[in-house]
Design a protein around this motif. Sequence first.
Motif, PDB file in Angstrom:
ATOM      1  N   SER A   1       0.837  -1.203   0.000  1.00 15.92           N
ATOM      2  CA  SER A   1       0.000   0.000   0.000  1.00 15.92           C
ATOM      3  C   SER A   1       0.867   1.246   0.000  1.00 15.92           C
ATOM      4  O   SER A   1       2.085   1.174   0.174  1.00 15.92           O
ATOM      5  N   ALA A   2       0.229   2.387  -0.188  1.00 16.38           N
ATOM      6  CA  ALA A   2       0.901   3.692  -0.253  1.00 16.38           C
ATOM      7  C   ALA A   2       1.851   3.767  -1.442  1.00 16.38           C
ATOM      8  O   ALA A   2       2.928   4.355  -1.351  1.00 16.38           O
ATOM      9  N   LEU A   3       1.469   3.165  -2.579  1.00 17.57           N
ATOM     10  CA  LEU A   3       2.293   3.195  -3.781  1.00 17.57           C
ATOM     11  C   LEU A   3       1.982   4.428  -4.611  1.00 17.57           C
ATOM     12  O   LEU A   3       0.808   4.758  -4.851  1.00 17.57           O
ATOM     13  N   ARG A   4       3.025   5.066  -5.093  1.00 12.87           N
ATOM     14  CA  ARG A   4       2.855   6.203  -6.005  1.00 12.87           C
ATOM     15  C   ARG A   4       2.677   5.698  -7.429  1.00 12.87           C
ATOM     16  O   ARG A   4       3.074   4.583  -7.766  1.00 12.87           O
TER      17      ARG A   4
ATOM     18  N   ALA B   1       3.097  -1.633 -13.183  1.00  8.49           N
ATOM     19  CA  ALA B   1       2.814  -0.194 -13.236  1.00  8.49           C
ATOM     20  C   ALA B   1       1.649   0.136 -12.315  1.00  8.49           C
ATOM     21  O   ALA B   1       0.740  -0.684 -12.111  1.00  8.49           O
ATOM     22  N   VAL B   2       1.690   1.320 -11.761  1.00  9.00           N
ATOM     23  CA  VAL B   2       0.577   1.865 -10.993  1.00  9.00           C
ATOM     24  C   VAL B   2      -0.001   3.016 -11.801  1.00  9.00           C
ATOM     25  O   VAL B   2       0.589   4.095 -11.872  1.00  9.00           O
ATOM     26  N   ASP B   3      -1.103   2.742 -12.466  1.00  6.74           N
ATOM     27  CA  ASP B   3      -1.799   3.764 -13.263  1.00  6.74           C
ATOM     28  C   ASP B   3      -3.250   3.329 -13.430  1.00  6.74           C
ATOM     29  O   ASP B   3      -3.665   2.265 -12.962  1.00  6.74           O
ATOM     30  N   ASP B   4      -4.021   4.142 -14.134  1.00 11.76           N
ATOM     31  CA  ASP B   4      -5.454   3.861 -14.280  1.00 11.76           C
ATOM     32  C   ASP B   4      -5.732   2.635 -15.136  1.00 11.76           C
ATOM     33  O   ASP B   4      -6.788   2.012 -15.017  1.00 11.76           O
ATOM     34  N   ALA B   5      -4.774   2.250 -16.003  1.00 14.96           N
ATOM     35  CA  ALA B   5      -5.026   1.150 -16.933  1.00 14.96           C
ATOM     36  C   ALA B   5      -4.514  -0.193 -16.432  1.00 14.96           C
ATOM     37  O   ALA B   5      -4.815  -1.228 -17.039  1.00 14.96           O
ATOM     38  N   SER B   6      -3.728  -0.238 -15.382  1.00 19.31           N
ATOM     39  CA  SER B   6      -3.077  -1.473 -14.941  1.00 19.31           C
ATOM     40  C   SER B   6      -3.843  -2.144 -13.804  1.00 19.31           C
ATOM     41  O   SER B   6      -4.546  -1.490 -13.025  1.00 19.31           O
ATOM     42  N   SER B   7      -3.663  -3.470 -13.728  1.00 17.02           N
ATOM     43  CA  SER B   7      -4.312  -4.244 -12.683  1.00 17.02           C
ATOM     44  C   SER B   7      -3.703  -3.921 -11.326  1.00 17.02           C
ATOM     45  O   SER B   7      -2.533  -3.563 -11.217  1.00 17.02           O
TER      46      SER B   7
END
Length: 548
Positions: A111-114, A138-144
């Motif tokens: 948790s707390a990932l940028r 990846a942490v973005d809107d398109a990734s799981s």
Amino acid sequence: SGRATSRADGTFRIHRGAPRADTGKRGVDLFAQAPGLEQVKTSEGVAWGQHDVEVVMQSLATVVVRALDASGRPVRGFDVLHARLAADGLSLIDYAPPNVVDAGDGSVRLSALRSGAHVLLLRAHDERLAVAGPIPFAVDDASSREVLVHVCDRNQTEVEVVDTAGAPVPACELDLIAAMARAPVDGAMPAPRVEGLRSEGLRGMRQVSLAHGSTDASGVAHLGAPPGSFSLCLRCETHLPLLAPVTIAGTASRLRLVMEPAAVLHGRLVPAVALRAFAPECDEAGHGLAVVMRGIEPGGRAAAVDVATAEVGADGTFRLGALPAGTFRILLRAWLRCSDIHSAAILHALGDIDVAAGARMERDFPVDAYLPAAASGVVLLDAEPVVGQQFFLQRIEPAPRLGVRVATDGNGRFQTRLPPGVYQPQLAIPAQPGPGYVMLPLPQRCAIAAGASEDLRIEACARRLRLRVLGSDGAPLANRRIRTDNKNGYYRPGALATDAHGVVELQPAPYGAFFLFAPDGDRAELTIGPLELPPGDGAAELEFRVGG
């Protein structure tokens, strides 16, 4: 320049404070941070008095990591080593480490990932399982928000290391290296080993060692390695380092690698009586007397990277190896407590040496020309003692340049230790208005001999320059920002600006010739100079026409 806390409706107002530094950019950078949200920065400068600034902040993310073994069963009990990639993808950063929580169901929550690119390694508690990864995500809107990791059985790989004649190479350290970032594996760069490693240990890295071992008397080592394609790094004292691409099969396998014999230099510092002068004045690790070898760049300078390094024994002897063939510079590295406020590692050039492949060399290196010296004296500015202030003695010969920081007492006097050479005093004068200091190099030169004790009298005048700048058409260059050139060591904090009549004042003004520069919109900066005050004390007035 200012700080504020947003109100319940999210609005904020920042009152301007004293600037810490003038970057020369229009407007200011605005940062916003809050618990549970990503820190954000404006993409361009914000002007004071602006009312329509909108800051959009994103929530920090949570990612679930699950692991399966070769049979598809969940792996119970594992650690996750995690890092975030820098914007260029070449190294790992970890400004805000994630919270790692074992969910108890065979998964781990990060948790707390940028937002951005991330990478992880999975280390199972079952020693029969290999380290898995590196695995990018990846942490973005398109990734799981879930990462599924397949963990393979640990493979026992036998590595045989021999020299060019086929003889075994014992006591050779092996590391199986994988790239964590987007840059290729580099044998000269650090690669921390995963055993016992925490995520904090990955910060700034770009590669990691997944398995390691050492060869026995028969030149054989065993690695508990995961299957895949990696780089195998080999290092020992008798042969040249080797970085070889290898493929580890899914079953037990055997590799055979060949290393080239290296040269070795056995050296001694003489005379023995001189070694006492270089004795370290503290027991801190890395502060002992050492000898380093570096390549020679075009132009005759020593490179910045050490080819080899060795500590010097109490009897003055050292051993440098494993050495490649070529021409190198031998440097003595000695720590010196120059004053109560400054210690430094000093490099002394002992000479150049030609190394033949596989050679065994013995040489003596005289060091009596590098004995530390002592200097004391008084510092005067406008004929008055400089009391309780710091200043610098800049060594300009021989290379490399060195700055020794010294402080004066209540009478303007000082004392210091320093390596021999030719020095230029540099005063640090409080800027008016502050904050910061004007760095003022003086024309005085002080030659300090090895082992000598010198008494110095350092004198300076805070001269003032009133400069009127005209454009190429003869009109005043009004209300223009001016920056000073610091190539000669002169530095003034903050920004200068001409007034409506094109006038700007420098106090204290630099000695010798110097330049000023003025931004010219989207075009190249205007160059003002060379300028030089007439000899003498006090003030001077000059006029300069740009392009004239």
